[in-house]
Design a protein around this motif. Sequence first.
Motif, PDB file in Angstrom:
ATOM      1  N   ALA A  23       0.725  -1.253   0.160  1.00 18.25           N
ATOM      2  CA  ALA A  23       0.122   0.557  -0.267  1.00 18.25           C
ATOM      3  C   ALA A  23       0.947   1.286  -0.182  1.00 18.25           C
ATOM      4  CB  ALA A  23      -0.959  -0.283   1.469  1.00 18.25           C
ATOM      5  N   VAL A  24       1.770   1.342   0.537  1.00 17.40           N
ATOM      6  CA  VAL A  24       3.013   2.244   0.643  1.00 17.40           C
ATOM      7  C   VAL A  24       3.661   2.417  -0.484  1.00 17.40           C
ATOM      8  CG1 VAL A  24       5.172   3.758   2.080  1.00 17.40           C
ATOM      9  CG2 VAL A  24       3.539   2.386   3.396  1.00 17.40           C
ATOM     10  N   ALA A  25       3.693   1.449  -1.162  1.00 11.69           N
ATOM     11  CA  ALA A  25       4.783   1.544  -2.675  1.00 11.69           C
ATOM     12  C   ALA A  25       4.110   2.592  -3.514  1.00 11.69           C
ATOM     13  CB  ALA A  25       5.397   0.120  -2.838  1.00 11.69           C
ATOM     14  N   GLY A  26       2.375   1.863  -3.598  1.00 10.96           N
ATOM     15  CA  GLY A  26       1.255   2.425  -3.881  1.00 10.96           C
ATOM     16  C   GLY A  26       1.023   3.567  -3.991  1.00 10.96           C
ATOM     17  N   VAL A  29       3.932   5.329  -5.726  1.00 12.28           N
ATOM     18  CA  VAL A  29       3.814   5.447  -6.889  1.00 12.28           C
ATOM     19  C   VAL A  29       3.140   6.762  -7.818  1.00 12.28           C
ATOM     20  CG1 VAL A  29       3.021   3.908  -9.254  1.00 12.28           C
ATOM     21  CG2 VAL A  29       5.098   2.781  -7.905  1.00 12.28           C
ATOM     22  N   GLY A  30       1.407   6.689  -6.829  1.00 12.78           N
ATOM     23  CA  GLY A  30       1.047   7.257  -7.267  1.00 12.78           C
ATOM     24  C   GLY A  30       0.928   8.641  -7.199  1.00 12.78           C
ATOM     25  N   GLY A  31       1.840   9.045  -5.997  1.00 15.52           N
ATOM     26  CA  GLY A  31       2.390  10.262  -6.301  1.00 15.52           C
ATOM     27  C   GLY A  31       3.143  10.732  -6.553  1.00 15.52           C
ATOM     28  N   ALA A  32       4.210   9.715  -7.463  1.00 13.72           N
ATOM     29  CA  ALA A  32       5.118  10.212  -7.852  1.00 13.72           C
ATOM     30  C   ALA A  32       3.991  10.434  -9.446  1.00 13.72           C
ATOM     31  CB  ALA A  32       5.939   9.187  -8.435  1.00 13.72           C
ATOM     32  N   ALA A  33       2.797   9.806  -9.873  1.00 17.96           N
ATOM     33  CA  ALA A  33       2.769   9.907 -11.514  1.00 17.96           C
ATOM     34  C   ALA A  33       2.233  10.659 -10.949  1.00 17.96           C
ATOM     35  CB  ALA A  33       1.939   8.914 -11.073  1.00 17.96           C
TER      36      ALA A  33
END
Length: 189
Positions: A23-26, A29-33
């Motif tokens: 979930a943290v990785a998601g 990744v969502g924040g970077a996107a």
Amino acid sequence: MPASETLAVSFPAWWPEALLWLAVAGVLVGGAAALGIWALLRRLDEARGSLRALEGLEEIQRTLTRGQAQREGLDLKRIEHLLVDLRDGARRLEELLLRGEQARASASETLVPALGPSLAERVLNRLVALGYERIEIVTPSEALEAFAGGSGDVLVEARRDGVLCKGRVRVRGGRIDSVQLQPAFPVFP
């Protein structure tokens, strides 16, 4: 299997921690996107601003085209000749004003004798008024004193528009009669 029995599934002990890291990785990744999309949108706005600045080029092009069309209708040679005529007229007017001033001064001198400028000063003033600079009087000062009440030619050298000119200032009856200066070197066509 009886219906009342439920199927029990057992997860390993590390499974909740893996889900948390997933979930943290998601989220990362969502924040970077989201950050990448925001940067792209910002660049797109900057590009639109640059395009708005370039839209003014069309108006400049139209103005230049109109100016060029108007310029083609001008006769530049005629304008040049008119400007030369104006310059020559201004010079003639200046000479007439100087002659009038000298005539008025000489008329007042006959009525009231006064100490006026020396002949050398009058020659310098006349040449400066005619646009000459770096003026040198070649005639010796003894001869100038003789011309002050009589007649003679005062030899001078001066520069006009950077060109060395040599000639004389003709004195008649103690007054400047004419100025005759020519470039020291003939002009080649």
